[in-house]
Enzyme design. Structure first.
Site, PDB file in Angstrom:
ATOM      1  N   ASP A 267       0.891  -1.452   0.100  1.00  0.00           N
ATOM      2  CA  ASP A 267       0.129  -0.099  -0.674  1.00  0.00           C
ATOM      3  C   ASP A 267       1.179   0.762  -0.345  1.00  0.00           C
ATOM      4  OD1 ASP A 267      -1.940   1.374   0.203  1.00  0.00           O
ATOM      5  OD2 ASP A 267      -3.209   1.125   1.666  1.00  0.00           O
TER       6      ASP A 267
HETATM    7  C1  BGC Z   1      -4.604   3.203   0.307  1.00  0.00           C
HETATM    8  C2  BGC Z   1      -5.418   2.253  -1.275  1.00  0.00           C
HETATM    9  C3  BGC Z   1      -5.700   2.737  -2.205  1.00  0.00           C
HETATM   10  C4  BGC Z   1      -4.144   3.443  -1.592  1.00  0.00           C
HETATM   11  C5  BGC Z   1      -3.547   3.915  -3.443  1.00  0.00           C
HETATM   12  C6  BGC Z   1      -4.277   3.941   0.107  1.00  0.00           C
HETATM   13  O1  BGC Z   1      -3.844   5.584   0.766  1.00  0.00           O
HETATM   14  O2  BGC Z   1      -5.033   2.649   1.471  1.00  0.00           O
HETATM   15  O3  BGC Z   1      -7.021   0.999  -0.894  1.00  0.00           O
HETATM   16  O4  BGC Z   1      -5.144   2.152  -3.394  1.00  0.00           O
HETATM   17  O5  BGC Z   1      -3.585   4.817  -1.190  1.00  0.00           O
HETATM   18  O6  BGC Z   1      -4.323   5.709  -4.373  1.00  0.00           O
END
Ligand code: BGC
Length: 719
Positions: A267
């Site tokens: 993530d």
């Molecule tokens: C979130 C994810 C997301 C990623 C990209 C993160 O902060 O937890 O769900 O896909 O950002 O934007």
């Protein structure tokens, strides 16, 4: 290209080029992206060279056909081996045509519509240059304090798994290469991100492996079985180890047990965040843990870029660990057809044709209708044709009804409730006044009270602001803002019938509203066509059919409260005032509104629950049936739900577990029969040694319109 050709390509790459493939940056880093100013600043901050950016394997949150084409062209000119850039984005509940939030979709219990919403989201984003969506989010949720419950389909592992599959099918279709207007799906957040302690964002997750496997893993597993091409690691720890460095989760369960051979991505910055967790002393150690765990792509931090080379030189990892990750990324690019068509479906003309097309809007409308849940009604709804209606409150006139994670959705494409109602009502029958979400000025209050003066019935549109749910929006108080509760009190004092419509991203504590209102319609954040859908529901042009996929607590003090909990040795008996039982002395144990609950404008009567036998064996499943009659005046949909309870489990079993459901669409006076077949396999669960088997002995079976109001029958499993 076949695998051998891809392997040959990996061989031609320098180690530096390979490591760069594992880096993912936002679109802002790439030349040709509309926001040029962002190009240099963030790159310096991250400490990555222009060469690394030019060779990085994927970008996130970059979209728009023209931009995507331009970025890809510029990128390919600088890429020595002509390996195209993979473009990903958070297309969560629609691209520009915004569907209701996932928690609302969860309440539709309508899998074909859920699948269609993903297919449409895929079409709109694929023609806009996106290749992969960071969706579906299948984290099981039990705690409405956590802001991201709006991204989940709810609290039930079985229902969540069905949605996980439907979304993956909708995004990916049958053939990602042949059908370019589809997206690769990245299921997230592996694992158990939905169970943070105290509901606080990014917080520790700690649970038994049995619970993890029983409740939290099924959603991800279902998505993987359905063919999801990517998996995202979660921010949290699981059993003390951050997911981004959790070898047992990634290589053990995901790859080893489930046979997942797609790409695993971290993530946002979650590899580096292992330092803050206290699980790595620096970027180098974080990179080492992540690559060992099996994370292929690092999102937005440079631990791999700065340290993998040294880690190979120092003998900490083998070069083939890098090759393995690169190969998977190249396989995904091949699967998407990017080597042949680096622009894939990106096409400004197609964008004009498909985005917000009438068909897409129609699907969004349909899902908004099906996702809304009628929580209470004394007959105030639907509104009568001749009534004079006052529509007041913060959501009366606003088009901010798309919700968090609405991607490229533009509120201007959404019609607010007031004009939608006005268009459908006789002239002069509707008066409207609105106010702020957290504060209501004296002037606003006066206007709203004035609007109610000539009305026969009041509709108050209340809720949370979109940013009060979603990522980074945990709340300890899940009531409506105080000013809105005061408004409800003032409206109630008029003595006129009061219907409330709720726009929110989580199950709320409805104290101060539920008792006061005569009717409550949960609209969630209903998306682009939400105004039209809610207006039609209020006027009875369509009949509510949504069923809660997450319980509404009596108060935040009960949280977590969910239907599939365990019993205790001292369960509370209905009506008992015994002290030494499992209960609160100041609150009921039961939620305000249970899982599966939802009303209709018509009424349904259940016949007797019939079971083919009181014994089940491995060879002889049970046939369960119940006839339901529409006893009201309108056509409606009844969702008949089947639950079981194992009464002699080796480990204790939930008091109810959803096993099947069916939606009966019935005309007034019409009867329909819900027929279910229950097999021994459906009674299997993880035992103390984690074996997945069933227990012979006593079971109970329940059927009804929700998880609470059921009929029951006993049976024995003979093995
Ligand atoms: C979130 C994810 C997301 C990623 C990209 C993160 O902060 O937890 O769900 O896909 O950002 O934007």
């Amino acid at each position: 290209m076949n695998d051998q050709q891809l392997l040959d390509l990996v061989k031609q790459m320098t180690r530096e080029e390979k490591i760069a493939q594992l880096l993912q940056l936002t679109g802002a880093f790439y030349e040709g992206f509309h926001d040029k100013e962002l190009l240099t600043g963030p790159r310096a901050e991250l400490g990555v060279s222009e060469e690394t950016v030019n060779a990085s394997g994927s970008a996130l949150n970059l979209s728009g056909a023209k931009t995507a084409i331009q970025v890809q062209e510029t990128y390919l000119k600088k890429n020595r081996l002509g390996i195209p850039l993979l473009i990903m984005a958070d297309v969560v509940h629609g691209y520009k045509t915004i569907f209701p939030i996932p928690l609302a979709i969860g309440c539709s219990w309508d899998l074909p519509l859920a699948e269609q919403s993903a297919e449409i989201a895929a079409r709109e984003s694929a023609v806009s240059g996106i290749h992969v969506t960071f969706s579906p989010m299948v984290d099981l949720v039990r705690d409405p304090r956590w802001g991201r419950v709006m991204e989940s389909t709810g609290e039930d592992p079985f229902l969540n798994s069905l949605y996980a599959r439907a979304f993956v099918r909708g995004y990916q279709g049958q053939d990602l290469k042949g059908d370019k207007e589809r997206l690769a799906a990245c299921v997230k957040h592996f694992a158990a991100y939905g169970a943070p302690e105290g509901g606080r964002e990014y917080n520790t997750v700690d649970m038994s492996e049995r619970n993890l496997r029983e409740s939290y893993l099924p959603g991800y597993k279902a998505a993987v079985e359905e063919g999801a091409t990517m998996v995202m690691a979660s921010f949290n720890t699981v059993d003390g180890i951050p997911a981004s460095g959790n070898e047992k989760l990634m290589r053990g369960i995901l790859r080893g047990e489930w046979g997942f051979d797609g790409v695993i991505i971290s993530d946002w910055a979650s590899i580096r965040e292992m330092i803050a967790h206290g699980a790595s002393e620096d970027d180098r150690e974080a990179a080492l843990r992540a690559i060992r765990a099996g994370i292929d792509i690092e999102m937005m931090t440079p631990c791999y870029v700065h340290h993998l080379d040294d880690l190979v030189n120092e003998g900490e990892i083998e070069e083939n660990q890098i090759d393995e990750a690169v190969l998977r990324i190249l396989q995904l690019k091949e699967k998407l057809g990017l080597f042949e068509q680096p622009h894939r479906a990106a096409d400004p003309e197609r964008e004009n044709e498909v985005i917000l097309s009438a068909d897409h809007r129609k699907a969004a409308y349909e899902l908004a209708v099906k996702s809304s849940v009628l929580l209470k009604n004394d007959g105030t709804l639907p509104l009568r044709a001749h009534s004079k209606v006052a529509l007041v409150g913060p959501y009366a006139e606003t088009n901010s009804i798309l919700g968090w994670w609405s991607c490229e959705g533009n509120p201007q494409d959404a019609t607010p409730l007031a004009p939608a109602l006005r268009e459908r009502m006789q002239e002069g029958k509707l008066s409207v006044a609105s106010c702020g979400i957290e504060t209501i000025t004296g002037g606003e209050l006066a206007d709203m009270l004035e609007a109610t003066e000539s009305a026969d019935v009041l509709v108050v549109a209340l809720g949370e602001a979109a940013e009060m749910s979603g990522e980074g929006a945990a709340r300890t108080n899940i009531q409506l803002p105080k000013a809105q509760l005061e408004l409800v009190r003032r409206l109630k004092a008029t003595g006129k019938p009061l219907a409330a419509v709720l726009f929110n991203g989580r199950p709320l504590d409805l104290a101060g509203l539920f008792e006061e209102a005569d009717a409550v319609l949960e609209a969630w954040f209903p998306g682009t066509e939400g105004g039209a859908a809610i207006a039609d529901l209020l006027l009875g042009r369509v009949n509510p059919s949504g069923r809660l996929s997450m319980s509404f607590p009596q108060s935040v003090g009960q949280v977590p409260v969910y239907y599939n909990h365990y019993s205790t040795g001292r369960p509370l008996k209905a009506g008992s005032d015994e002290r030494y039982v499992s209960k609160y002395i100041d609150s009921p144990n039961e939620p305000l509104l249970p899982f599966g609950f939802g009303l209709s404008y018509t009424s349904f009567e259940y016949g007797e629950l019939l079971v083919s036998s009181d014994r089940m064996t491995k060879e002889e499943p049970l046939t369960v049936q119940v006839t339901v009659t529409n006893t009201g005046q309108r056509a409606g949909i009844e969702t008949v739900q089947l639950y079981v309870r194992d009464l002699s489990g080796e480990v204790v079993r939930p008091v109810r577990e959803l096993k099947a459901f069916t939606r009966l669409s019935l005309q007034p006076g019409e009867s329909g029969t819900a027929v279910f077949t229950l097999h021994e396999e459906q009674l299997r669960y993880h035992h103390s040694d984690l074996s997945f088997t069933s227990d012979p002995g006593a079971f109970r079976l329940y059927a009804g319109p929700n998880s609470r109001d059921t009929q029951e029958v006993a049976f024995q499993l003979i093995t």
